[in-house]
Motif scaffolding. Structure first.
Motif, PDB file in Angstrom:
ATOM      1  N   PHE A 298       0.829  -1.193   0.000  1.00 18.28           N
ATOM      2  CA  PHE A 298       0.000   0.000   0.000  1.00 18.28           C
ATOM      3  C   PHE A 298       0.872   1.254   0.000  1.00 18.28           C
ATOM      4  O   PHE A 298       1.937   1.280   0.615  1.00 18.28           O
ATOM      5  N   PHE A 299       0.357   2.296  -0.635  1.00 19.16           N
ATOM      6  CA  PHE A 299       0.991   3.609  -0.568  1.00 19.16           C
ATOM      7  C   PHE A 299      -0.077   4.608  -0.115  1.00 19.16           C
ATOM      8  O   PHE A 299      -1.118   4.747  -0.752  1.00 19.16           O
ATOM      9  N   PHE A 300       0.180   5.305   1.000  1.00 19.30           N
ATOM     10  CA  PHE A 300      -0.795   6.207   1.606  1.00 19.30           C
ATOM     11  C   PHE A 300      -0.305   7.655   1.551  1.00 19.30           C
ATOM     12  O   PHE A 300       0.856   7.943   1.848  1.00 19.30           O
ATOM     13  N   ILE A 301      -1.212   8.552   1.158  1.00 19.14           N
ATOM     14  CA  ILE A 301      -1.002   9.993   1.299  1.00 19.14           C
ATOM     15  C   ILE A 301      -2.065  10.471   2.280  1.00 19.14           C
ATOM     16  O   ILE A 301      -3.255  10.445   1.979  1.00 19.14           O
ATOM     17  N   LYS A 302      -1.633  10.877   3.472  1.00 15.62           N
ATOM     18  CA  LYS A 302      -2.563  11.250   4.526  1.00 15.62           C
ATOM     19  C   LYS A 302      -2.412  12.745   4.827  1.00 15.62           C
ATOM     20  O   LYS A 302      -1.300  13.210   5.046  1.00 15.62           O
ATOM     21  N   PHE A 303      -3.524  13.457   4.834  1.00 21.44           N
ATOM     22  CA  PHE A 303      -3.435  14.899   5.111  1.00 21.44           C
ATOM     23  C   PHE A 303      -4.629  15.381   5.916  1.00 21.44           C
ATOM     24  O   PHE A 303      -5.716  14.806   5.862  1.00 21.44           O
ATOM     25  N   THR A 304      -4.406  16.434   6.658  1.00 22.42           N
ATOM     26  CA  THR A 304      -5.465  17.018   7.484  1.00 22.42           C
ATOM     27  C   THR A 304      -6.158  18.140   6.716  1.00 22.42           C
ATOM     28  O   THR A 304      -5.743  18.519   5.617  1.00 22.42           O
ATOM     29  N   ASP A 305      -7.210  18.705   7.320  1.00 25.23           N
ATOM     30  CA  ASP A 305      -7.952  19.805   6.701  1.00 25.23           C
ATOM     31  C   ASP A 305      -7.060  20.996   6.382  1.00 25.23           C
ATOM     32  O   ASP A 305      -7.318  21.732   5.432  1.00 25.23           O
ATOM     33  N   THR A 306      -6.036  21.188   7.163  1.00 22.57           N
ATOM     34  CA  THR A 306      -5.213  22.387   7.004  1.00 22.57           C
ATOM     35  C   THR A 306      -4.220  22.286   5.845  1.00 22.57           C
ATOM     36  O   THR A 306      -3.650  23.297   5.438  1.00 22.57           O
ATOM     37  N   TYR A 307      -4.014  21.091   5.291  1.00 24.44           N
ATOM     38  CA  TYR A 307      -2.991  20.942   4.244  1.00 24.44           C
ATOM     39  C   TYR A 307      -3.318  21.776   3.011  1.00 24.44           C
ATOM     40  O   TYR A 307      -2.509  22.583   2.558  1.00 24.44           O
ATOM     41  N   PHE A 308      -4.494  21.601   2.443  1.00 20.65           N
ATOM     42  CA  PHE A 308      -4.857  22.365   1.254  1.00 20.65           C
ATOM     43  C   PHE A 308      -5.158  23.817   1.598  1.00 20.65           C
ATOM     44  O   PHE A 308      -4.880  24.724   0.815  1.00 20.65           O
ATOM     45  N   ASN A 309      -5.736  24.054   2.779  1.00 18.09           N
ATOM     46  CA  ASN A 309      -6.012  25.433   3.190  1.00 18.09           C
ATOM     47  C   ASN A 309      -4.737  26.254   3.290  1.00 18.09           C
ATOM     48  O   ASN A 309      -4.700  27.432   2.938  1.00 18.09           O
ATOM     49  N   SER A 310      -3.666  25.639   3.783  1.00 20.84           N
ATOM     50  CA  SER A 310      -2.411  26.374   3.966  1.00 20.84           C
ATOM     51  C   SER A 310      -1.656  26.559   2.652  1.00 20.84           C
ATOM     52  O   SER A 310      -0.677  27.295   2.595  1.00 20.84           O
ATOM     53  N   ASN A 311      -2.127  25.879   1.590  1.00 19.20           N
ATOM     54  CA  ASN A 311      -1.469  26.003   0.288  1.00 19.20           C
ATOM     55  C   ASN A 311      -2.395  26.597  -0.777  1.00 19.20           C
ATOM     56  O   ASN A 311      -2.207  26.368  -1.975  1.00 19.20           O
ATOM     57  N   LYS A 312      -3.407  27.373  -0.330  1.00 19.63           N
ATOM     58  CA  LYS A 312      -4.386  27.931  -1.274  1.00 19.63           C
ATOM     59  C   LYS A 312      -3.739  28.799  -2.343  1.00 19.63           C
ATOM     60  O   LYS A 312      -4.213  28.863  -3.473  1.00 19.63           O
ATOM     61  N   LYS A 313      -2.660  29.449  -1.982  1.00 16.72           N
ATOM     62  CA  LYS A 313      -1.991  30.340  -2.954  1.00 16.72           C
ATOM     63  C   LYS A 313      -1.448  29.557  -4.136  1.00 16.72           C
ATOM     64  O   LYS A 313      -1.176  30.131  -5.199  1.00 16.72           O
TER      65      LYS A 313
END
Length: 277
Positions: free
Chosen positions: A75-90
């Motif tokens: 298995f290959f997992f990419i795990k992220f929280t709610d803040t991951y995309f929010n902190s990279n909105k730019k």
């Protein structure tokens, strides 16, 4: 039901086993799961989805799942929280500010179907996963633009796969009539018509909502909401059935003075002057 927590914004994980080491569980974070090799059954919510090498699954915070491994699986997992995309909105393009990755991952259709990728897309996905695997040695992967764009490209492949299968993501996209209806219904409750609240309600990035509204309605959201509120207040005054105190209360102002100051700023006249028109 076991619920797993994660405090790092992004975690990349890879392992291989004959029996899945976790019971049926849920998460407080999101997961993209890629099957490098092996096969079995993915028990996702109430669905039994056969999996094999090259398959991709997305797990949101609302899901419960377990892997019933038939053949040793890596298995290959990419795990992220709610803040991951929010902190990279730019770094995000407009389309993903509108239909956020988190919103895509919550879609029910992705829990009922195994994504089918054509040969070209399957090859791109494998290369993307390999790129992330190679880059995982970097200490700053959670803030890396390179890793971010690789992960974001996976959602492009997901959307293309859904289009090829004629599967529509329910709840994504925006109905302009629903936005206007929401504003008109809640204009009397200031907190509900704040940009943050509306953006959350329609799963739109808060930073994108103003741009989206101006583009689609040819007026800024602030100007639209102010004009609507003032028009309704003016109608109340002319109707003469409510006192100024009652009107102030209806529209969520702290008192008559607050209402008067707001009205004067918007219409360049006091509310009392409306009665003389």
């Amino acid at each position: 039901m076991k619920k797993l927590n994660q405090f790092d914004t992004l975690v990349i994980d890879e392992f291989e086993e004959d029996k899945y080491h976790l019971p049926t569980h849920s998460h407080t974070y999101y997961e993209i799961i890629y099957i490098i090799k092996g096969n079995g059954i993915h028990q996702l919510n109430n669905n039994l989805l056969p999996y094999q090498s090259g398959d991709l699954f997305v797990i949101s915070t609302d899901d419960e799942h377990y892997f019933d491994i038939k053949k040793r699986t890596r298995f290959f997992f990419i795990k992220f929280t709610d803040t991951y995309f929010n902190s990279n909105k730019k770094l995000s393009c407009d389309e993903f500010l509108l239909n956020t990755p988190e919103n895509i991952m919550r879609d029910k259709s992705l829990k009922e179907n195994v994504l089918k990728l054509d040969k070209t897309c399957a090859s791109i996905l494998k290369n993307t996963i390999d790129n992330i695997r190679s880059y995982n040695c970097k200490a700053n992967i959670s803030t890396s633009p390179i890793a971010f764009y690789q992960i974001l490209s996976i959602f492009g492949l997901i959307k293309e796969s859904l289009q090829q299968q004629n599967i529509k993501i329910t709840g994504s996209g925006i109905d302009n009539d629903q936005i206007i209806s929401y504003i008109h219904q809640n204009i009397y409750r200031p907190k509900l018509v704040q940009i943050k609240t509306i953006a959350d309600h329609f799963n739109i990035s808060q930073s994108y909502f103003g741009t989206y509204f101006k583009r689609n309605f040819s007026i800024s959201y602030r100007d639209y909401s102010n004009k609507l509120r003032v028009q309704l207040i003016e109608k109340r005054i002319l109707n003469k059935q409510l006192s100024m105190k009652q009107i102030a209360y209806e529209f969520g102002f702290t008192d008559e003075s607050h209402l008067s100051n707001y009205f004067k700023k918007q219409r360049n006249m006091k509310p009392s002057a409306v009665k003389k028109l």
